[in-house]
Design a protein around this motif. Structure first.
Motif, PDB file in Angstrom:
ATOM      1  N   ALA A 167      60.373 -13.612  72.295  1.00  0.00           N
ATOM      2  CA  ALA A 167      59.365 -14.305  71.487  1.00  0.00           C
ATOM      3  C   ALA A 167      58.342 -13.361  70.884  1.00  0.00           C
ATOM      4  O   ALA A 167      57.592 -13.735  70.000  1.00  0.00           O
ATOM      5  N   GLN A 168      58.257 -12.098  71.414  1.00  0.00           N
ATOM      6  CA  GLN A 168      57.307 -11.149  70.857  1.00  0.00           C
ATOM      7  C   GLN A 168      57.681 -10.790  69.430  1.00  0.00           C
ATOM      8  O   GLN A 168      58.852 -10.597  69.123  1.00  0.00           O
ATOM      9  N   PRO A 169      56.705 -10.685  68.508  1.00  0.00           N
ATOM     10  CA  PRO A 169      57.003 -10.261  67.141  1.00  0.00           C
ATOM     11  C   PRO A 169      57.654  -8.884  67.141  1.00  0.00           C
ATOM     12  O   PRO A 169      57.284  -8.010  67.925  1.00  0.00           O
ATOM     13  N   VAL A 170      58.587  -8.711  66.276  1.00  0.00           N
ATOM     14  CA  VAL A 170      59.303  -7.444  66.199  1.00  0.00           C
ATOM     15  C   VAL A 170      58.487  -6.466  65.369  1.00  0.00           C
ATOM     16  O   VAL A 170      58.094  -6.758  64.242  1.00  0.00           O
ATOM     17  N   VAL A 171      58.198  -5.301  65.922  1.00  0.00           N
ATOM     18  CA  VAL A 171      57.475  -4.263  65.213  1.00  0.00           C
ATOM     19  C   VAL A 171      58.494  -3.335  64.563  1.00  0.00           C
ATOM     20  O   VAL A 171      59.455  -2.918  65.200  1.00  0.00           O
ATOM     21  N   PRO A 172      58.334  -3.012  63.264  1.00  0.00           N
ATOM     22  CA  PRO A 172      59.282  -2.113  62.617  1.00  0.00           C
ATOM     23  C   PRO A 172      59.415  -0.791  63.360  1.00  0.00           C
ATOM     24  O   PRO A 172      58.437  -0.270  63.907  1.00  0.00           O
ATOM     25  N   ALA A 173      60.591  -0.272  63.401  1.00  0.00           N
ATOM     26  CA  ALA A 173      60.834   0.997  64.067  1.00  0.00           C
ATOM     27  C   ALA A 173      59.993   2.087  63.412  1.00  0.00           C
ATOM     28  O   ALA A 173      59.813   2.111  62.201  1.00  0.00           O
ATOM     29  N   GLN A 174      59.452   2.966  64.252  1.00  0.00           N
ATOM     30  CA  GLN A 174      58.614   4.027  63.731  1.00  0.00           C
ATOM     31  C   GLN A 174      59.455   5.066  63.008  1.00  0.00           C
ATOM     32  O   GLN A 174      60.413   5.602  63.549  1.00  0.00           O
ATOM     33  N   ALA A 175      59.093   5.340  61.775  1.00  0.00           N
ATOM     34  CA  ALA A 175      59.753   6.360  60.967  1.00  0.00           C
ATOM     35  C   ALA A 175      58.693   7.339  60.510  1.00  0.00           C
ATOM     36  O   ALA A 175      57.514   6.991  60.409  1.00  0.00           O
ATOM     37  N   PRO A 176      59.044   8.576  60.220  1.00  0.00           N
ATOM     38  CA  PRO A 176      58.043   9.554  59.785  1.00  0.00           C
ATOM     39  C   PRO A 176      57.301   9.074  58.539  1.00  0.00           C
ATOM     40  O   PRO A 176      57.896   8.542  57.605  1.00  0.00           O
ATOM     41  N   VAL A 177      55.995   9.241  58.549  1.00  0.00           N
ATOM     42  CA  VAL A 177      55.144   8.868  57.426  1.00  0.00           C
ATOM     43  C   VAL A 177      54.280  10.068  57.071  1.00  0.00           C
ATOM     44  O   VAL A 177      53.697  10.704  57.950  1.00  0.00           O
ATOM     45  N   LYS A 178      54.193  10.364  55.798  1.00  0.00           N
ATOM     46  CA  LYS A 178      53.357  11.465  55.332  1.00  0.00           C
ATOM     47  C   LYS A 178      52.638  11.016  54.070  1.00  0.00           C
ATOM     48  O   LYS A 178      53.262  10.528  53.123  1.00  0.00           O
ATOM     49  N   PHE A 179      51.312  11.164  54.066  1.00  0.00           N
ATOM     50  CA  PHE A 179      50.562  10.723  52.895  1.00  0.00           C
ATOM     51  C   PHE A 179      49.349  11.621  52.673  1.00  0.00           C
ATOM     52  O   PHE A 179      48.886  12.330  53.586  1.00  0.00           O
ATOM     53  N   ALA A 180      48.835  11.591  51.451  1.00  0.00           N
ATOM     54  CA  ALA A 180      47.632  12.343  51.104  1.00  0.00           C
ATOM     55  C   ALA A 180      46.418  11.436  51.232  1.00  0.00           C
ATOM     56  O   ALA A 180      46.501  10.230  50.997  1.00  0.00           O
ATOM     57  N   TYR A 181      45.292  12.032  51.600  1.00  0.00           N
ATOM     58  CA  TYR A 181      44.051  11.270  51.718  1.00  0.00           C
ATOM     59  C   TYR A 181      42.955  11.983  50.938  1.00  0.00           C
ATOM     60  O   TYR A 181      42.659  13.165  51.175  1.00  0.00           O
ATOM     61  N   LEU A 182      42.361  11.267  49.979  1.00  0.00           N
ATOM     62  CA  LEU A 182      41.263  11.779  49.168  1.00  0.00           C
ATOM     63  C   LEU A 182      40.068  10.837  49.301  1.00  0.00           C
ATOM     64  O   LEU A 182      40.240   9.622  49.366  1.00  0.00           O
ATOM     65  N   SER A 183      38.881  11.405  49.317  1.00  0.00           N
ATOM     66  CA  SER A 183      37.675  10.574  49.370  1.00  0.00           C
ATOM     67  C   SER A 183      36.563  11.288  48.630  1.00  0.00           C
ATOM     68  O   SER A 183      36.583  12.514  48.458  1.00  0.00           O
ATOM     69  N   ASP A 184      35.599  10.498  48.136  1.00  0.00           N
ATOM     70  CA  ASP A 184      34.389  11.050  47.518  1.00  0.00           C
ATOM     71  C   ASP A 184      34.720  11.998  46.369  1.00  0.00           C
ATOM     72  O   ASP A 184      34.215  13.118  46.299  1.00  0.00           O
ATOM     73  N   ILE A 185      35.526  11.498  45.436  1.00  0.00           N
ATOM     74  CA  ILE A 185      35.885  12.348  44.296  1.00  0.00           C
ATOM     75  C   ILE A 185      34.848  12.261  43.185  1.00  0.00           C
ATOM     76  O   ILE A 185      34.765  13.143  42.345  1.00  0.00           O
ATOM     77  N   HIS A 186      34.031  11.198  43.147  1.00  0.00           N
ATOM     78  CA  HIS A 186      32.834  11.100  42.289  1.00  0.00           C
ATOM     79  C   HIS A 186      33.106  11.497  40.837  1.00  0.00           C
ATOM     80  O   HIS A 186      32.446  12.380  40.283  1.00  0.00           O
ATOM     81  N   ILE A 187      34.058  10.852  40.217  1.00  0.00           N
ATOM     82  CA  ILE A 187      34.434  11.199  38.850  1.00  0.00           C
ATOM     83  C   ILE A 187      33.386  10.695  37.847  1.00  0.00           C
ATOM     84  O   ILE A 187      32.958   9.540  37.899  1.00  0.00           O
ATOM     85  N   CYS A 188      32.981  11.564  36.956  1.00  0.00           N
ATOM     86  CA  CYS A 188      32.123  11.184  35.838  1.00  0.00           C
ATOM     87  C   CYS A 188      32.395  12.127  34.669  1.00  0.00           C
ATOM     88  O   CYS A 188      32.966  13.210  34.854  1.00  0.00           O
ATOM     89  N   GLU A 189      32.001  11.707  33.497  1.00  0.00           N
ATOM     90  CA  GLU A 189      32.286  12.446  32.272  1.00  0.00           C
ATOM     91  C   GLU A 189      31.695  13.844  32.330  1.00  0.00           C
ATOM     92  O   GLU A 189      30.545  14.051  32.715  1.00  0.00           O
ATOM     93  N   GLY A 190      32.520  14.852  31.938  1.00  0.00           N
ATOM     94  CA  GLY A 190      32.031  16.220  31.806  1.00  0.00           C
ATOM     95  C   GLY A 190      31.806  16.951  33.106  1.00  0.00           C
ATOM     96  O   GLY A 190      31.195  18.022  33.116  1.00  0.00           O
ATOM     97  N   ASN A 191      32.299  16.430  34.229  1.00  0.00           N
ATOM     98  CA  ASN A 191      32.080  17.062  35.525  1.00  0.00           C
ATOM     99  C   ASN A 191      33.320  17.844  35.945  1.00  0.00           C
ATOM    100  O   ASN A 191      34.451  17.380  35.728  1.00  0.00           O
ATOM    101  N   PRO A 192      33.180  19.030  36.549  1.00  0.00           N
ATOM    102  CA  PRO A 192      34.351  19.801  36.999  1.00  0.00           C
ATOM    103  C   PRO A 192      35.183  19.086  38.045  1.00  0.00           C
ATOM    104  O   PRO A 192      36.316  19.500  38.319  1.00  0.00           O
ATOM    105  N   ARG A 193      34.665  18.008  38.631  1.00  0.00           N
ATOM    106  CA  ARG A 193      35.448  17.250  39.605  1.00  0.00           C
ATOM    107  C   ARG A 193      36.707  16.666  38.966  1.00  0.00           C
ATOM    108  O   ARG A 193      37.687  16.395  39.657  1.00  0.00           O
ATOM    109  N   ILE A 194      36.671  16.452  37.658  1.00  0.00           N
ATOM    110  CA  ILE A 194      37.860  15.945  36.961  1.00  0.00           C
ATOM    111  C   ILE A 194      39.008  16.936  37.106  1.00  0.00           C
ATOM    112  O   ILE A 194      40.132  16.574  37.471  1.00  0.00           O
ATOM    113  N   ASP A 195      38.743  18.210  36.809  1.00  0.00           N
ATOM    114  CA  ASP A 195      39.778  19.238  36.927  1.00  0.00           C
ATOM    115  C   ASP A 195      40.246  19.383  38.369  1.00  0.00           C
ATOM    116  O   ASP A 195      41.433  19.600  38.629  1.00  0.00           O
ATOM    117  N   ASN A 196      39.317  19.267  39.308  1.00  0.00           N
ATOM    118  CA  ASN A 196      39.693  19.399  40.711  1.00  0.00           C
ATOM    119  C   ASN A 196      40.595  18.256  41.162  1.00  0.00           C
ATOM    120  O   ASN A 196      41.539  18.458  41.935  1.00  0.00           O
TER     121      ASN A 196
END
Length: 636
Positions: A19-48
């Motif tokens: 009766a327990q819900p079936v949890v999907p089998a664990q498979a390798p996961v790889k992802f990128a994490y970005l935060s605080d990119i603060h995009i605005c016009e004319g800022n070098p953060r765009i190029d970064n």
């Protein structure tokens, strides 16, 4: 007996496992994490950012990207569109949540973010792990972080439906500690399931944290001095790992992209590890923990003279003020629903749904209600039943609150136009174009002028009859210092205002000439009923009282009531007889001070969130609305 019982026990065990819900089998996961990119016009953060996107695309084993908020610098529509265009260059799916920069200064009232990306919360599975993410509040209001009430309801529904043995990762821009006012509600909700890790940003640096035993990490921004990089997160064989990938070194030299050693690792479990905190202050509607740092509900026992006549809890956050209107109390929630409550009981009488979030405080003239919405319309409703009388289309969101004088509604918007509309017909009387930034405040209006600020450092004075410009005045420096959230007041031929640069100003009302400036304040100000005193709330536990008649800043008194660091933009209020000053806070606390010297008369805790409005009423009553959806009538 044993022969009979043992087969039943085996059957029961087999049934319970099946009766327990079936949890999907664990498979390798790889992802990128970005935060605080603060995009605005004319800022070098765009190029970064583009450099990071290109590098992420060069790694075919990265399956998706998560972005943890503060995607833009100022929440502008152009910034959101620009960021979306860049993120769409990713070769794989990405999920995104909003941060405080995306929400506080949003000219669309957070509508554009939701429309462009299609959601404000996300929920998906990868490698057997449930990933959840949601926006951070408060939207459009300067205050400490607050998970919106509607997001908390969403999170509770997801955690309730998720199998108890499935690992959960929660993404939010803020650290889930006392950085966010309802942190205990968030943590207790997450502890209903198998929460394993909380991922955030906001600090612009990699950091390992602990939230009442629950592991947490914060991710860096792509820009760290001259260095450019981001985090890669991996879940493999039950272990979650995080490591930096550096693209430009600390000296600003482009390097062959490389991954450092994991700076964080954690083995996930398939069983819940944490129990909700049951220790709370008794007799409060929020279940505050005993060690809650921002004035406990216990303070209400210290001042029993303050009681609730009634209390209404909305299903969502409230981003505007509540106003009395005869038999009704009016307000709107962030879902865009205008509501009328019975003024005696607090029960809902009628509601009207707009097509966008609402941050505009309603204004009433005779039997009509005028209010703006982020769907781009100014609405006029019947006070009696909430039926639509007319609506006027603007070019963008209407975040500002109208003021009605002699049947004319004066209101700004985000389309660089300030308007005067006839309340009876909805016809345009005049429109002043060329407002540099978007408008979110309530203007000061009298027979001589209409005064308001925008988010482009400018304060305007217009002729109320024609809309002609009388004068402008400007702050210097960052547009975040703009006189945009303050409600200006007028006395003794002067306009008084406070700005986020922590200064109080007095201007000549006729010419706009600056007469004096004094340190202190931010955005909250009030005028005494006799017009002789202004009360200014500062950021650092003080209230200042200035004389209005003097040619320079004459400070009558300064008091330190004990509310601590404070950034609520909500205006203070005065009792009709001028003897009391009511001070709102950004943490749900209300202070009542003696107007003669600033001494504390009483304190009262209403909720855990920003007080949006305080309206003194006859009979020693106060009408108060809070960001987390509370409207209450107090007796003192």
């Amino acid at each position: 007996m044993k022969r009979f019982f043992l087969p039943l026990l085996i059957l029961f065990f087999a049934w319970s496992v099946a009766a327990q819900p079936v949890v999907p089998a664990q498979a390798p996961v790889k992802f990128a994490y970005l935060s605080d990119i603060h995009i605005c016009e004319g800022n070098p953060r765009i190029d970064n950012l583009l450099r990071c996107i290109a590098d992420i695309n060069s790694q075919p084993d990265i399956q998706f990207t998560i972005l943890g908020g503060d995607i833009t610098e100022f929440g502008a529509d152009e910034e959101i569109a620009m960021t979306k265009e860049m993120l769409d260059q990713l070769d794989h799916p990405y999920w995104i949540v909003a941060g405080n920069h995306d929400a506080k200064w949003s000219e669309s009232g957070c509508n554009t973010f939701a429309k462009v990306y299609g959601y404000e919360q996300f929920d998906f599975e990868a490698g057997g792990v449930k990933f959840l993410g949601c926006n951070s509040g408060p939207n459009m209001r300067m205050a400490p972080a607050l998970l919106p009430h509607e997001s908390l309801v969403w999170l509770d529904s997801i955690m309730t439906a998720t199998p108890k043995n499935q690992p959960v990762v929660f993404v939010n821009h803020y650290p889930q500690d006392t950085s966010i006012l309802n942190y205990f509600q968030v943590l207790n909700t997450l502890k209903k399931g198998n929460i394993q890790l909380l991922i955030g940003g906001h600090w612009h640096m990699n950091r390992e944290l602990n939230y009442e035993g629950v592991p947490g990490i914060l991710g860096r921004s792509p820009d760290r001095g001259k260095e450019v990089g981001y985090n890669i997160m991996e879940f493999k064989d039950g272990v979650f790992s995080v490591y930096e990938r550096i693209l430009v070194d600390k000296d600003g030299q482009v390097v062959t992209p490389r991954n450092g050693k994991p700076w964080y690792t954690q083995r996930f479990t398939d069983t819940p590890q944490y129990e909700p905190d049951q220790a709370a202050v008794r007799d409060n509607p929020y279940g505050l923990p005993l060690d809650y740092p921002f004035l406990k509900f216990d303070v209400n026992r210290e001042y029993p003279q303050v009681t609730e006549v009634w209390r209404s809890q909305d299903e969502g956050d409230i981003g505007c003020g509540a106003v009395p209107a005869g038999r009704y109390v009016l307000y709107a929630n962030e879902a865009g629903v205008v509501k009328a409550l019975d003024a005696r009981t607090g029960r809902e009488v009628w509601r009207f749904a707009t097509e966008g979030k609402v941050f505009s405080t309603p204004a009433v003239w005779r039997k009509r209600v005028v209010i703006g919405s982020t769907d781009g319309f100014i609405y006029c409703l019947s006070l009696r039943n909430g039926k639509l009388r007319w609506r006027y289309r603007c070019g963008k969101s209407v975040l500002a609150s109208p003021v009605i004088r002699k049947g004319i509604a004066y209101v700004g918007s985000s389309d660089h136009v300030f308007r005067a509309l006839k309340v009876r017909s909805g016809k345009l009387r005049w429109a002043h174009e060329g407002i540099a930034g978007f408008v979110e405040c309530k203007p000061y209006v009298d027979a001589e002028q209409v005064v308001f600020g925008d988010w482009a450092n400018t304060l305007y004075s217009l002729d109320p009859r024609t809309g002609a410009l009388q004068w402008t005045w400007q702050t210097k420096g960052s547009r975040m210092f703009s006189p945009a959230a303050v409600y200006p007041v007028k006395a003794q031929g002067k306009i008084f205002l406070v700005t986020p640069e922590r200064k109080t100003y007095a201007l000549d009302a006729r010419t706009g000439e600056q007469l004096w400036v004094h340190p202190g304040g931010r955005e909250s100000i009030a005028l005494s009923p006799d017009g002789k005193t202004i009360y200014v709330k500062t950021m650092f536990d003080s209230i200042q009282a200035y004389e209005t008649s003097s040619d320079g800043p004459v400070l009558r008194w300064e008091a330190h009531p004990g509310f601590g660091y404070e950034i609520a933009p909500t205006p203070c209020a005065c009792s009709a007889d001028g003897r009391l000053v009511f001070v709102p806070t950004d943490k749900g606390n209300l202070f009542c001070l003696n107007a003669q010297d600033g001494s504390v008369v009483w304190k009262h805790k209403i909720s855990v969130a920003l007080l949006n409005s305080i309206v003194p009423l006859p009979g020693n009553q106060l009408l108060v609305a809070t960001m987390d959806g509370v409207v209450t009538l107090l007796q003192y």
